[in-house]
Design a protein around this motif. Structure first.
Motif: not given
Length: 158
Positions: A12-26
């Motif tokens: 739902p958030l996109g590819v793994c890079a989108d998940y990874y970048n969101t985790i880093l931000a959180e």
């Protein structure tokens, strides 16, 4: 459906890079979540080695094995030890001794697929901590385990 370079389909958030970048931000907003930062980075770069530097993959693989063997508290202690050694006044180099017992990165990678990828992580109200830090930590352990398992399936280390 879009596919990530690790073989996973987009979530739902996109590819793994989108998940990874969101985790880093959180992580920047949540010190408890940040405890798993080293695990997140190592797992992501081992699942997506084209995003990192090849010369670091072996130590990242060993970090994941160290984590799976000894747990998050041991990772935090080792990270603090490495930061203290990296202090400009100490002039000490990176201490590989704690990671030496773990097998090196197998040749012939990266694996084509991983049992669990970043795009498999649940996300909702509360971000990645939607059901608490303990559940997030278990998901990071599952992700780390899937990453190490896929690399180990390639054979012995180089």
């Amino acid at each position: 459906m879009a596919q990530c370079d690790c073989g996973a389909t987009a979530g739902p958030l996109g590819v793994c890079a989108d998940y990874y970048n969101t985790i880093l931000a959180e992580e920047q907003l949540d010190p408890e979540m940040y405890k798993w930062h080293a695990v997140v980075v190592c797992a992501y770069l081992l699942q997506h080695p084209s995003r990192g530097h090849e010369k670091y993959l072996d130590s990242q693989f060993r970090w994941l094995q160290f984590y799976l063997d000894q747990g998050i508290d041991a990772v935090l202690r080792l990270r603090a030890h490495q930061v203290a050694r990296n202090n400009h006044r100490s002039r000490a180099s990176y201490d590989m001794a704690p990671l030496e017992p773990y097998p090196p990165l197998p040749a012939g990678g990266p694996p084509a697929r991983f049992r669990t990828s970043f795009s498999d992580l649940p996300y909702g109200d509360g971000g990645f901590i939607l059901d608490g830090h303990a559940a997030y930590g278990e998901r990071m352990r599952t992700l780390a385990s899937a990453t190490a398992e896929a690399w180990k399936s390639l054979g012995p280390g180089s």
